[in-house]
Design a protein around this motif. Structure first.
Motif, mmCIF file in Angstrom:
data_model
loop_
_atom_site.group_PDB
_atom_site.id
_atom_site.type_symbol
_atom_site.label_atom_id
_atom_site.label_comp_id
_atom_site.label_asym_id
_atom_site.label_seq_id
_atom_site.Cartn_x
_atom_site.Cartn_y
_atom_site.Cartn_z
ATOM 1 N N LYS A 1 41.802 0.190 -34.090
ATOM 2 C CA LYS A 1 41.398 1.654 -34.055
ATOM 3 C C LYS A 1 42.357 2.474 -33.729
ATOM 4 O O LYS A 1 42.252 3.884 -34.342
ATOM 5 C CB LYS A 1 40.459 1.545 -32.843
ATOM 6 C CG LYS A 1 39.584 2.778 -32.706
ATOM 7 C CD LYS A 1 38.597 2.575 -31.414
ATOM 8 C CE LYS A 1 37.995 3.884 -31.083
ATOM 9 N NZ LYS A 1 37.125 3.673 -29.741
ATOM 10 N N SER B 1 33.799 -4.192 -33.196
ATOM 11 C CA SER B 1 32.444 -3.973 -33.187
ATOM 12 C C SER B 1 31.565 -5.380 -32.382
ATOM 13 O O SER B 1 30.819 -4.942 -31.794
ATOM 14 C CB SER B 1 31.971 -4.122 -34.787
ATOM 15 O OG SER B 1 30.391 -4.220 -34.870
ATOM 16 N N ARG C 1 32.151 -4.223 -28.853
ATOM 17 C CA ARG C 1 30.992 -3.207 -28.457
ATOM 18 C C ARG C 1 29.782 -3.854 -28.598
ATOM 19 O O ARG C 1 28.689 -3.163 -27.444
ATOM 20 C CB ARG C 1 31.097 -2.026 -29.264
ATOM 21 C CG ARG C 1 32.332 -1.083 -28.820
ATOM 22 C CD ARG C 1 32.353 -0.777 -27.153
ATOM 23 N NE ARG C 1 33.570 0.159 -26.845
ATOM 24 C CZ ARG C 1 33.638 0.526 -25.584
ATOM 25 N NH1 ARG C 1 33.164 -0.326 -24.649
ATOM 26 N NH2 ARG C 1 34.584 1.250 -25.241
ATOM 27 N N TYR D 1 27.583 2.298 -27.173
ATOM 28 C CA TYR D 1 28.169 1.260 -27.641
ATOM 29 C C TYR D 1 27.474 0.740 -28.535
ATOM 30 O O TYR D 1 28.198 0.273 -29.649
ATOM 31 C CB TYR D 1 28.121 0.108 -26.473
ATOM 32 C CG TYR D 1 29.078 0.745 -25.236
ATOM 33 C CD1 TYR D 1 30.097 1.567 -25.456
ATOM 34 C CD2 TYR D 1 28.965 0.163 -23.646
ATOM 35 C CE1 TYR D 1 30.798 1.947 -24.126
ATOM 36 C CE2 TYR D 1 29.666 0.477 -22.831
ATOM 37 C CZ TYR D 1 30.779 1.368 -22.865
ATOM 38 O OH TYR D 1 31.427 1.812 -21.964
ATOM 39 N N SER E 1 28.548 2.619 -31.504
ATOM 40 C CA SER E 1 29.715 2.356 -32.083
ATOM 41 C C SER E 1 30.199 1.110 -32.731
ATOM 42 O O SER E 1 30.904 1.100 -33.690
ATOM 43 C CB SER E 1 30.743 2.408 -30.574
ATOM 44 O OG SER E 1 32.159 2.161 -30.863
ATOM 45 N N TYR F 1 31.619 1.123 -36.592
ATOM 46 C CA TYR F 1 32.893 0.021 -36.641
ATOM 47 C C TYR F 1 32.623 -1.111 -37.619
ATOM 48 O O TYR F 1 33.613 -1.509 -38.170
ATOM 49 C CB TYR F 1 33.720 -0.337 -35.522
ATOM 50 C CG TYR F 1 34.361 1.168 -34.796
ATOM 51 C CD1 TYR F 1 35.573 1.619 -35.573
ATOM 52 C CD2 TYR F 1 33.849 2.159 -33.725
ATOM 53 C CE1 TYR F 1 35.899 2.699 -35.006
ATOM 54 C CE2 TYR F 1 34.302 2.850 -33.516
ATOM 55 C CZ TYR F 1 35.559 3.313 -34.093
ATOM 56 O OH TYR F 1 36.062 4.507 -33.334
#
Length: 264
Positions: free
Chosen positions: A21, A74, A77, A101, A104, A108
């Protein structure tokens, strides 16, 4: 709650995820700085950053490494959302964070797949995804909910920055106080920068939901362009870009010194 063994796996996932990230946000920030300086480089978002990385020597190998890292983030989260591995709780605030989350995790995962397939995505990916959501039953309300979640996520960035709650994710005892202070200031600046661009993205997505018009949706790259088109836009873009680079540094420090097993 996950066992100690699963917590160890969560830590590995988080470290790999934050490392990947950080590379993506760092690339976005550098390109935005160049755009603000009038070099002819266009500000871009996460997908554009992947395309830029792919264009460099050994870009294909880099994309595979980044893609695996983004997929790891990923999963991390997803664990935070479904199994509450960060102990956010089941009250209203905790559930809101866990919902964020989950969003997210989905984002991702898609970005990680783009990296692994070497696509990087097109500039209109946000509009394509928005159009797809709007075509679903109740899609207008789903999109509106997502837009509000993105705006709230941006607000949370400011809250984390101002309250200093992000400091609990670091294990910086081995650093001298001066260096630790610099790291924490960089993290704060980076979170504030995200707190600027997220509400812009969420706001235009909300307009898209209200008007049922996918063309109104913008991603990170377009949000940066919106900043650049304002009065003193180059200055605004430059400051935000510097913040995104600071956030990238924050991600890389978390990848090495983050504390993920007992985060709150």
């Amino acid at each position: 709650m996950p066992s100690h063994n699963s917590s160890s796996w969560i830590t590995h996932l988080a470290r790999a995820g934050y490392a990947a990230k950080g590379i993506v946000y760092g690339t976005v920030g550098i390109m935005a700085i160049l755009a603000a300086a009038g070099t002819g480089v266009a500000a871009t978002g996460s997908s554009g950053a992947l395309r830029e990385i792919a264009s460099k020597p050994f870009g294909a190998i880099a994309l595979i490494i980044i893609g695996v890292g983004l997929l790891a983030y990923s999963v991390y989260r997803f664990m935070c959302s479904i199994f509450d591995s960060e102990s956010k709780g089941d009250d209203g605030g905790g559930l809101a964070k866990r919902a964020g989350y989950l969003g997210s995790a989905i984002f991702y995962a898609a970005l990680g797949v783009s990296a692994l397939t070497g696509l990087g995505g097109s500039g209109d990916k946000e509009k394509e995804m928005t159009s797809g959501v709007l075509s679903m039953p109740g899609g207008k309300y789903l999109l509106g909910t997502l837009a509000i979640a993105i705006i709230i996520a941006g607000i949370f960035q400011w809250i984390k920055a101002l309250k200093g709650s992000y400091k609990t994710k670091f294990t910086l005892d081995s650093f001298a106080s001066g260096k630790r202070h610099w790291i924490e200031r960089s993290a704060k600046f980076g979170l504030i920068a995200r707190g600027i661009v997220f509400p812009i993205m969420g706001g235009f997505l909300l307009i898209a939901a209200i008007q049922s018009d996918a063309s109104e949706a913008v991603g990170l790259g377009q949000a940066l362009e919106k900043l650049q088109n304002q009065s003193y836009g180059s200055i605004l873009l430059g400051v935000t870009a510097a913040g995104l680079i600071c956030y990238a540094i924050y991600c890389e420090i978390l990848a090495v010194y983050g504390n993920f097993e007992n985060s709150h």
